[in-house]
Design a protein around this motif. Structure first.
Motif, PDB file in Angstrom:
ATOM      1  N   ALA A 111      35.596   1.825-105.724  1.00  0.00           N
ATOM      2  CA  ALA A 111      35.692   2.903-106.241  1.00  0.00           C
ATOM      3  C   ALA A 111      37.036   3.559-105.542  1.00  0.00           C
ATOM      4  CB  ALA A 111      34.218   3.962-106.293  1.00  0.00           C
ATOM      5  N   LEU A 155      38.507   6.821-104.698  1.00  0.00           N
ATOM      6  CA  LEU A 155      37.823   8.091-104.572  1.00  0.00           C
ATOM      7  C   LEU A 155      38.919   8.849-104.199  1.00  0.00           C
ATOM      8  CD1 LEU A 155      35.183   7.319-102.650  1.00  0.00           C
ATOM      9  CD2 LEU A 155      35.010   7.635-105.255  1.00  0.00           C
ATOM     10  N   GLN A 176      34.911  10.518-107.626  1.00  0.00           N
ATOM     11  CA  GLN A 176      35.317   9.142-108.616  1.00  0.00           C
ATOM     12  C   GLN A 176      36.130   9.606-109.623  1.00  0.00           C
ATOM     13  OE1 GLN A 176      32.989   5.943-109.386  1.00  0.00           O
ATOM     14  NE2 GLN A 176      33.667   5.150-109.658  1.00  0.00           N
ATOM     15  N   LEU A 211      37.256   1.039-110.770  1.00  0.00           N
ATOM     16  CA  LEU A 211      36.765   0.635-110.295  1.00  0.00           C
ATOM     17  C   LEU A 211      37.877  -0.748-110.079  1.00  0.00           C
ATOM     18  CD1 LEU A 211      33.447  -0.239-110.982  1.00  0.00           C
ATOM     19  CD2 LEU A 211      33.699   1.137-109.270  1.00  0.00           C
TER      20      LEU A 211
END
Length: 110
Positions: A38, A40, A29, A33
């Motif tokens: 999250a 990724l 991550q 956000l």
């Protein structure tokens, strides 16, 4: 392509030799956000022989359970290696790389 589609794919080296199969996909991550989720990205692949210990996740943490279980897991997963995303080329039914010797698995960070 989904992460699940990658699991089990053969990993082939530059001269066509089988280096193993994709046992796990490592994500990091490093983005913001996105609401409750999250951001990724794929960092690399855990490559090795299909082992029950890998499928159950025992190779993801240094110590798991009693010492006998931990010792057995270390032995079963000792040949697992890491293929960085930057060295991987995804094809329809396999992953290829120009690396002939894959590095050892890096430790997971929390």
């Amino acid at each position: 392509m989904r992460g699940d589609d990658l699991l089990g794919l053969p990993v082939v080296g530059p001269s066509g030799q089988l280096l193993g199969r994709v046992l796990d996909v490592r994500l990091v991550q490093d983005g913001p956000l996105l609401g409750a989720f999250a951001a990724l990205r794929v960092d690399g692949f855990v490559v090795g022989k299909r082992r029950l210990a890998s499928r159950l996740g025992y190779d993801r943490v240094d110590s798991q359970g009693p010492w006998l279980v931990s010792a057995a897991v270390r032995r079963l997963t000792r040949r697992n290696r890491y293929l960085p995303w930057t060295s991987a080329v995804l094809e329809s039914n396999r992953v290829t790389t120009e690396l002939t010797d894959l590095p050892a698995l890096p430790p997971l960070t929390a």
